[in-house]
Design a protein around this motif. Structure first.
Motif, PDB file in Angstrom:
ATOM      1  N   SER A   1      -5.541  -0.947   6.968  1.00 27.25           N
ATOM      2  CA  SER A   1      -5.572  -0.626   8.397  1.00 27.25           C
ATOM      3  C   SER A   1      -5.808  -1.861   9.256  1.00 27.25           C
ATOM      4  O   SER A   1      -5.218  -2.003  10.333  1.00 27.25           O
ATOM      5  CB  SER A   1      -6.654   0.410   8.695  1.00 27.25           C
TER       6      SER A   1
ATOM      7  N   ARG B   1      -9.827  -1.167   0.382  1.00 22.50           N
ATOM      8  CA  ARG B   1      -9.729   0.290   0.446  1.00 22.50           C
ATOM      9  C   ARG B   1      -8.485   0.711   1.210  1.00 22.50           C
ATOM     10  O   ARG B   1      -7.880   1.724   0.929  1.00 22.50           O
ATOM     11  CB  ARG B   1     -10.949   0.876   1.154  1.00 22.50           C
ATOM     12  N   SER B   2      -8.120  -0.081   2.218  1.00 21.25           N
ATOM     13  CA  SER B   2      -7.008   0.268   3.094  1.00 21.25           C
ATOM     14  C   SER B   2      -6.502  -0.997   3.784  1.00 21.25           C
ATOM     15  O   SER B   2      -7.225  -1.971   3.912  1.00 21.25           O
ATOM     16  CB  SER B   2      -7.506   1.280   4.126  1.00 21.25           C
TER      17      SER B   2
ATOM     18  N   GLU C   1       0.837  -1.201   0.000  1.00 23.67           N
ATOM     19  CA  GLU C   1       0.000   0.000   0.000  1.00 23.67           C
ATOM     20  C   GLU C   1       0.873   1.252   0.000  1.00 23.67           C
ATOM     21  O   GLU C   1       0.618   2.207  -0.729  1.00 23.67           O
ATOM     22  CB  GLU C   1      -0.956   0.028   1.189  1.00 23.67           C
TER      23      GLU C   1
END
Length: 151
Positions: free
Chosen positions: A91, A88-89, A42
């Protein structure tokens, strides 16, 4: 006596429940390696492409952190790229790493992130933002990024 027996059973049950809860957080080495690759990819792809220098840093970082072979590192990177395209991420992966990695491994991860950001000689605002974000997610204090060496 039955009171003590009930307390022992209650304590045993609580210990078993805590053990099960802990087992749920235990991740395999493969899960941790994949999560790490996703986080690193990412960051590397924040400028829309992963160049050969960034790919090399990710590959060698995975090998060093998890003591895996070249082939395993290459396969993990392929899997991470495929998963990252649908996310999307990363995290959730970073949070998992925060919860599972020991402090030394977290510092190693932060060092790999720094090397990844500096490897192609261009440090942009998005990379700095992602560096700060992942350090925060990993529970590592923010500190200035050392300038790239001229070696």
């Amino acid at each position: 006596m039955s009171n003590n027996h009930s307390e022992l059973n209650a304590n045993n049950l609580m210990n078993q429940m805590q053990g099960l809860r802990k087992q749920g957080t235990v991740k395999s080495k493969q899960d941790l390696t994949l999560a790490t690759a996703i986080v690193l990819l990412e960051i590397a792809s924040s400028d829309s492409s992963v160049d050969k220098f960034e790919h090399s840093v990710i590959h060698h970082g995975l090998k060093a952190l998890f003591k895996i072979s070249d082939e395993t590192a290459a396969n993990v990177i392929v899997m991470a790229k495929a998963q990252l395209t649908n996310m999307r991420s990363s995290s959730t992966e970073a949070s998992m790493l925060r919860d599972v990695l020991d402090p030394v491994s977290k510092r190693t991860m932060a060092s790999i992130i720094d090397n990844l950001i500096k490897c192609n000689g261009v440090v942009d605002g998005m990379e700095i933002y992602l560096r700060r974000r992942f350090r925060d997610l990993l529970g590592i204090p923010d500190e200035p990024l050392a300038p790239p060496s001229n070696d």
